[in-house]
Write a protein that holds these residues in place. Structure first.
Motif, PDB file in Angstrom:
ATOM      1  N   ILE A 354      -5.876   1.260   9.176  1.00 43.55           N
ATOM      2  CA  ILE A 354      -4.468   0.724   8.968  1.00 43.55           C
ATOM      3  C   ILE A 354      -3.855   0.286  10.163  1.00 43.55           C
ATOM      4  N   HIS A 387      -9.487  -0.075   1.267  1.00 35.06           N
ATOM      5  CA  HIS A 387      -8.244  -0.394   0.886  1.00 35.06           C
ATOM      6  C   HIS A 387      -7.173   0.475   0.948  1.00 35.06           C
ATOM      7  N   ALA A 390      -3.494   0.594   2.222  1.00 31.54           N
ATOM      8  CA  ALA A 390      -3.085  -0.939   2.316  1.00 31.54           C
ATOM      9  C   ALA A 390      -1.681  -1.407   1.682  1.00 31.54           C
ATOM     10  N   TYR A 395       0.241  -5.083   1.205  1.00 32.91           N
ATOM     11  CA  TYR A 395      -0.561  -5.571   0.267  1.00 32.91           C
ATOM     12  C   TYR A 395      -0.382  -5.147  -1.010  1.00 32.91           C
ATOM     13  N   THR A 397      -3.374  -4.302  -4.338  1.00 42.60           N
ATOM     14  CA  THR A 397      -4.619  -4.309  -4.615  1.00 42.60           C
ATOM     15  C   THR A 397      -4.928  -4.698  -5.986  1.00 42.60           C
ATOM     16  N   LEU A 440      -7.448  -7.601  -1.550  1.00 39.78           N
ATOM     17  CA  LEU A 440      -6.097  -7.249  -1.059  1.00 39.78           C
ATOM     18  C   LEU A 440      -5.426  -8.456  -0.873  1.00 39.78           C
TER      19      LEU A 440
END
Length: 493
Positions: A354, A387, A390, A395, A397, A440
């Motif tokens: 991250i 992910h 995120a 983002y 997903t 993403l």
């Protein structure tokens, strides 16, 4: 057309070319050369043959030599008496597929079926199943490493072109004499009916071999089966094991291991070589698809292309349609590899990923103003096995649409984990359903807010949010503690 090219390159590289290269150059999970003082292994492919195999057996018996016969299943089924004689006279019988077809052009299930069928034939004749396998032309695909773990794959040190009749007995003898030294695994042929071979070529092989056997005995060499060659070669590495266990041990380095979650991972020499090759492949991929670096290029690369997929609602007022421009982000494999190797816990790995993405987002946002078609980009886009967290960066997903790309991406992950991870087969079997790559996607307007450097200074809040999200996920799914390492390993090379 570009998608077809990409998929073809992707598939052939990982299914065929790299496994063949790795096995041949580095001996990964195959046996190619012995480490002995006076032993040489003679191996014969493509038989049995009703004319030449009995003559060869007679020659070997006169010299007290042992050999290994990698038989083609349909030939073994046709001439069971010869197979029985090979076994009774103390030679080793291995598998060379049921028909002489390359593994590159067969599905993994077909290869497996060919091997099982040949094993059944040999079992009916001799009462025992073979332990050794040589793929036709020595060509392995990546699934052979995973599906054939119960068999020792055997290649060779030297071959001599003895399947061609124009390579007469004198030429063969000279070629073999130059290679006559301990530890050699000779590849010869006792049958000439396969594609590209000459029917009577084995006559030259037998004539040349008669002279080689005489020379070898004069020089004090022994000609042994591949079982004894492997046992003698493995003994220095496993001094506390008996010969039988050494023969059955897969040809892998002792130091190939991944430590537990509380210590940094370590890998052995073979894996370091494999990772190096994967890094080189990444450079080829970047060149072919004209990827550009984000910032200094140490963590991410990108390209601008048109989105091809179903409509996606990014926000209440924004929908991504097929044909819209996107900035496609690619992780730098070296960065992911280092993160995975140096993290001491799954939570630490997740936070580091991250953090790297967070540091790169301002550069990604600024690239929109300089890259061609950057002003038309509607969203930042990536596909990743990693992910979690995120959403805290902005983002969304999304599940990959079902289709060829989704299938290839999932296959890619399983290939890499099976090949690289010491317990890859078990990981894929027990946790494969959680290895789900996702899209993403960050809308353009959110990405542009990252151009302001002051956003990065808000890291502690975002980090706490990410940590909380990861903790919630771990509570929801039992035994999740290893997922980050597994998924990192799946993506890193």
């Amino acid at each position: 057309m570009e998608l077809i090219l990409w998929i073809g390159f992707y598939f052939l590289t990982f299914y065929a070319f790299l496994p063949a290269l790795i096995s041949r150059i580095f001996g990964f999970r195959v046996f190619t050369r012995g480490n002995t003082d006076k032993e040489i292994a003679l191996t014969f492919d493509d038989g049995p043959d009703p004319i030449y195999t009995p003559k060869l057996l007679g020659l070997l018996k006169r010299h007290g030599a042992k050999a290994t016969f990698f038989v083609v299943g349909e030939n073994a089924e046709r001439y069971p008496d010869i197979v029985a004689r090979i076994h009774e006279e103390g030679h080793i019988i291995g598998i060379h597929n049921y028909v002489h077809h390359t593994n590159w052009f067969m599905r993994p299930r077909t290869v497996k079926r060919q091997i099982h069928r040949t094993s059944d034939v040999i079992k009916r004749i001799t009462g025992s199943r073979p332990m050794y396998y040589r793929p036709p032309w020595g060509i392995v695909n990546v699934f052979d490493y995973a599906n054939l773990g119960y068999l020792q794959i055997v290649l060779w040190t030297s071959l001599f072109g003895d399947w061609r009749k124009r390579v007469n007995a004198d030429k063969l003898y000279k070629r073999m004499k130059r290679k006559l030294r301990p530890g050699q695994v000779f590849l010869l042929h006792d049958c000439g009916i396969t594609f590209g071979a000459d029917r009577d070529a084995p006559a030259n092989t037998i004539a040349a071999l008669a002279r080689i056997l005489d020379d070898g005995q004069t020089m004090g060499y022994r000609f042994v089966g591949i079982d004894e060659m492997i046992a003698l070669s493995e003994r220095p590495r496993y001094p506390h094991t008996n010969n039988q266990s050494a023969v059955r041990r897969p040809s892998m380095s002792n130091d190939e291991s991944v430590t537990g979650n509380n210590e940094p991972h370590s890998i052995g020499l073979f894996k370091k070589l494999i990772v190096t090759i994967w890094m080189l492949w990444e450079k080829v991929f970047h060149f072919l698809f004209r990827l550009r670096p984000v910032g200094e290029g140490k963590s991410f690369n990108y390209r601008v292309r048109r989105y091809a997929g179903p409509p996606l609602d990014l926000r209440a007022d924004t929908t991504l349609h097929s044909g819209d421009y996107i900035m496609e982000i690619h992780f730098e494999n070296r960065m992911l590899f280092n993160l995975g190797m140096n993290s001491r816990s799954t939570l630490q790995t997740g936070i580091k990923i991250i953090r790297e993405m967070e540091k790169a987002l301002p550069d990604m946002a600024r690239e929109l103003s300089t890259t061609p078609n950057g002003d038309k980009v509607k969203a930042l886009y990536g596909v990743s096995m990693i992910h979690r967290g995120a959403e805290s960066l902005g983002y969304g997903t999304y599940d990959l649409p079902r289709g060829l790309f989704s299938w290839m991406t999932n296959i890619y992950l399983r290939i890499l984990i099976r090949v690289i991870h010491p317990e890859g087969n078990e990981r894929v079997r027990t946790k494969g359903e959680r290895m789900s790559p996702r899209m993403l996607i960050m809308p353009r307007d959110i990405l542009l807010t990252w151009a302001d450097e002051t956003r990065v200074k808000r890291r502690p809040q975002r980090e706490r949010a990410a940590k909380k999200e990861i903790s919630v996920k771990k509570a929801e799914v039992p035994h999740e503690t290893a997922d980050y390492e597994e998924e990192t390993m799946g993506k890193l090379v």
